[in-house]
Design a protein around this motif. Structure first.
Motif, PDB file in Angstrom:
ATOM      1  N   SER A 369       8.287 -52.701  15.248  1.00 39.79           N
ATOM      2  CA  SER A 369       7.670 -51.270  15.365  1.00 39.79           C
ATOM      3  C   SER A 369       8.330 -50.266  16.030  1.00 39.79           C
ATOM      4  N   GLN A 370       7.969 -49.017  15.677  1.00 37.35           N
ATOM      5  CA  GLN A 370       8.793 -47.962  16.719  1.00 37.35           C
ATOM      6  C   GLN A 370       8.247 -48.001  18.191  1.00 37.35           C
ATOM      7  N   LEU A 371       7.285 -48.659  18.448  1.00 35.43           N
ATOM      8  CA  LEU A 371       6.830 -48.807  19.967  1.00 35.43           C
ATOM      9  C   LEU A 371       8.035 -49.979  20.710  1.00 35.43           C
ATOM     10  N   GLN A 372       8.217 -50.837  19.827  1.00 32.18           N
ATOM     11  CA  GLN A 372       9.340 -52.049  20.433  1.00 32.18           C
ATOM     12  C   GLN A 372      10.624 -51.355  20.266  1.00 32.18           C
ATOM     13  N   ARG A 373      10.916 -50.424  19.497  1.00 31.83           N
ATOM     14  CA  ARG A 373      12.118 -49.678  19.419  1.00 31.83           C
ATOM     15  C   ARG A 373      12.209 -48.839  20.932  1.00 31.83           C
TER      16      ARG A 373
END
Length: 698
Positions: A369-373
């Protein structure tokens, strides 16, 4: 139509309104296709001289010096190989007889054929004069082929006047084809060519008959109220915008100017206004709303602050434009109200509260996800911060918020504002100024020549963002290939290189990549790309340095040792350039190359020189000079005074020349030979401490 007539040729296709963003491409393809095909048939006298015309409702080309009939052509045609054309007795075979009959040459005598080599095989050739192409026939073929090859973004299907089904970019209504004063009898898209066209949809309500091809543009301008030439129309719009701005700054993107020029045939500019209350919304939002949705041109004051006024380009010139102005003001009011609503709604929830919701947005199915990114970005950024003297807390906060505006209503409506809106929202939330600035600046540089991030916090986050993208995307096997680079990895690589070079950041590229790859430890599908990326960065670096005016041999001189620290490359390159201009440079570069080759052939070289084994005066002198200048060179090198280093090394030239003139390196005595190799190794190491000077030869 006279056989020898040479006149101007006009072809115009009148249609419904064409897609504005595709108009120039369509017009270019239409004009170039017809010109190329007619020229290939010998119908254009001399070098092709033509004008491409394009308006929302027409594609046209005016070609000068077009023949009614092309000149006679000399044709050399291969008939058959001799082995097939003649039998053992040298008589024509049935194959040759059949071939000639098929060409309408059954009565041709064998003596009239040319016998010549075709490569290594002898063959019969026929040389003859054939009539030139006829314009009406060639134009019909060219028109059919050109229309079939147009770069149409989306095809429409409609019924032509003759009842046939036609596929084209938009319904076509008229075809005009004139050669001088004569109609060329061609047809296309269910239309037969004539000499009539239509002018402006509103300002000219009758058919226009053209007496000849030469008066096309002038007649439509004067009678039809149509500026047919695209570039002329665009410059008229630009001039009128500047005139009506009355000294205010105009937001005038070339792409918008092109699009507006493709929307009008007789441009008229009007000044409109909107409610100043909307100026509370970030001006980037208002400008983009006006440009993207309405094709308006925003006005700003001398300081760049947006004014509550804008310019509209209308297709209707009138002395009573009140209705046009009022209508556009009413439309923009609704659009700006939407932008105001988006901004106010976004401001109700701080970015830090929105950031966790990035878990619901996929970055890439293999990268999470963008959060993991963002978490990876934060890890990379906080690892870099101490190396650059940045505040780790500010860097971590900026990295955490960097992508939060992707969830905002405004960015959802206008993706171009990502980062920009993050900065506004961060300011609104009371975040530190450097954090807010980094939300916008971490995307920089976005394109070649773009500004670099201003603050150290922004620079660290920008580096981390680009490194995370490079390592992650490359690591899952999506490296650029040919002209395909969907994730803009080349641009990211150049951004990293520019920041390190132009800001002289003391960073090791190999270590940067290793640090970045470590943040992907939980994703086994990401294969270690560090070595490949390092080579990729060096390749991009070569291109970047060439663009800055450095010569290939200068670049190779400083890159040949594969440095992973590049912050001092500009200083090394300048030093190499100064050295190359010295009179000693050619001889020392050649000697350096000779030393390199000698050392490559040696299987073993002692680490140090033994002075007691120096027997020749030349080698003693060289060694003494090396020992004398080494401390100065090391001091200059430590201070990164690379030009001084190379100027000092230039003093070696005389002793190096004498050494190679008087000393036999490969002496029979192994001890002497090894000692001389050690001397050369010491010399090579010192001479190449700034750059590989051997690369300056040739």
């Amino acid at each position: 139509m006279s056989q020898s007539a040479i006149h101007t040729l006009l072809i115009e296709l009148l249609t419904e309104e064409l897609p504005p963003k595709a108009l120039v491409r369509l017009a270019d393809a239409f004009a170039n296709g017809l010109v190329e095909k007619l020229n290939a048939q010998g119908l254009i006298a001399g070098v092709p001289d033509f004008e491409r015309h394009a308006t929302p409702r027409r594609l046209a080309v005016v070609i000068r010096q077009v023949r009614a009939v092309a000149p006679l052509k000399q044709v050399r045609q291969k008939i058959l190989p001799i082995s097939i054309a003649l039998d053992a007795a040298g008589q024509p075979t049935p194959a040759l007889t059949k071939k000639l009959a098929a060409l309408g040459l059954a009565d041709l005598k064998l003596a009239e054929l040319e016998r010549a080599l075709d490569g290594k095989v002898e063959a019969f050739f026929l040389n003859r004069t054939v009539p030139g192409a006829v314009l009406s026939e060639a134009l019909q073929t060219a028109l059919n082929e050109t229309l079939a090859q147009l770069p149409i973004p989306k095809v429409m299907r409609y019924q032509a006047p003759d009842g046939s089904l036609v596929e084209f970019v938009r319904p076509a209504h008229k075809l005009l084809a004139l050669h001088g004063t004569t109609i060329v009898p061609v047809s296309a898209l269910g239309l037969k060519a004539g000499r009539t066209t239509l002018g402006h949809r509103f300002l000219s309500n009758h058919e226009i008959t053209l007496p000849n091809a030469d008066v096309y543009s002038s007649t439509l301008t004067q009678t039809g109220r149509v500026l047919t030439h695209f570039e002329t129309r665009r410059e008229v719009i630009r001039s009128e915008l500047i005139k009506h701005a009355k000294g205010a700054r105009i937001s005038l993107p070339e792409a918008l100017l092109d699009e507006v020029a493709a929307l009008v045939e007789w441009p008229a500019v009007y000044l409109c206004q909107f409610d100043p209350a909307f100026l509370a919304v970030p001006q980037e939002c208002l400008i983009l709303t006006m440009q993207t949705n309405q094709k308006y041109f925003a006005l700003s004051d001398a300081n760049g602050a947006l004014q509550a006024r804008f310019l509209v380009v209308s297709n209707l010139a009138t002395t009573t434009p009140e209705a046009i102005i009022t209508g556009n003001e009413r439309v923009v009011q609704a659009r700006l109200a939407d932008a105001k609503f988006f901004f106010e709604q976004d401001c109700k929830k701080p970015l830090i509260q929105q950031a966790p919701q990035l878990a619901n947005v996929t970055y890439h199915h293999k990268l999470g996800s963008q959060l993991q990114r963002v978490e990876r970005l934060e890890n990379i950024a906080t690892a870099l911060a101490p190396q650059l003297g940045a505040n780790s807390l500010l860097v971590a906060r900026a990295a955490r918020l960097a992508k939060a505006d992707l969830l905002s209503l405004m960015v959802n409506e206008f993706p171009e504002l990502q980062g920009t809106m993050g900065q506004y929202y961060a300011h609104h939330d009371g975040e530190p100024a450097e954090v807010a600035q980094a939300c916008a600046d971490h995307y920089q540089p976005r394109f070649a020549g773009d500004a670099l991030p201003a603050s150290i916090t922004s620079t660290v986050v920008a580096l981390a963002d680009k490194l995370e993208t490079l390592v992650g995307i490359w690591g899952i096997g999506l490296a650029p290939s040919g002209d395909k680079d969907p994730f803009a990895l080349r641009r990211h690589a150049l951004g990293i290189l520019r920041m390190v070079l132009e800001k002289a950041l003391p960073l090791d590229l190999a270590q940067l990549l290793r640090t970045s790859f470590a943040s992907f430890a939980s994703l086994p599908q990401v294969i270690d790309p560090c070595d490949a990326l390092l080579a990729f960065l060096r390749d991009r670096l070569r291109g970047l340095l060439r663009e800055r005016g450095y010569h290939a041999n200068e670049i190779e001189a400083v890159l040949s040792h594969a440095p992973t620290r590049i912050d001092d490359l500009p200083a090394r390159l300048e030093a190499v350039r100064v050295f190359a201009a010295l009179p000693e440079a050619p001889a020392l570069a050649a000697a350096n190359k000779r030393i390199t080759n000698i050392l490559k052939k040696s299987t073993e070289t002692p680490a140090t020189v033994q002075p007691a084994l120096l027997t020749e005066a030349a080698e003693k002198a060289l060694y003494a000079q090396l020992e004398a200048i080494t401390p100065a060179v090391q001091t200059q090198l430590a201070a990164q005074h690379y030009t001084e280093v190379l100027v000092t090394l230039a003093q070696l030239r005389a002793n190096v020349d004498t050494f190679f003139d008087e000393v036999m390196v490969n002496a029979e005595d192994s001890a002497l030979r090894m000692n001389r190799l050690a001397l050369l190794a010491q010399l090579w190491s010192l001479m190449n401490c700034v750059a590989d000077l051997s690369k300056l030869t040739g």
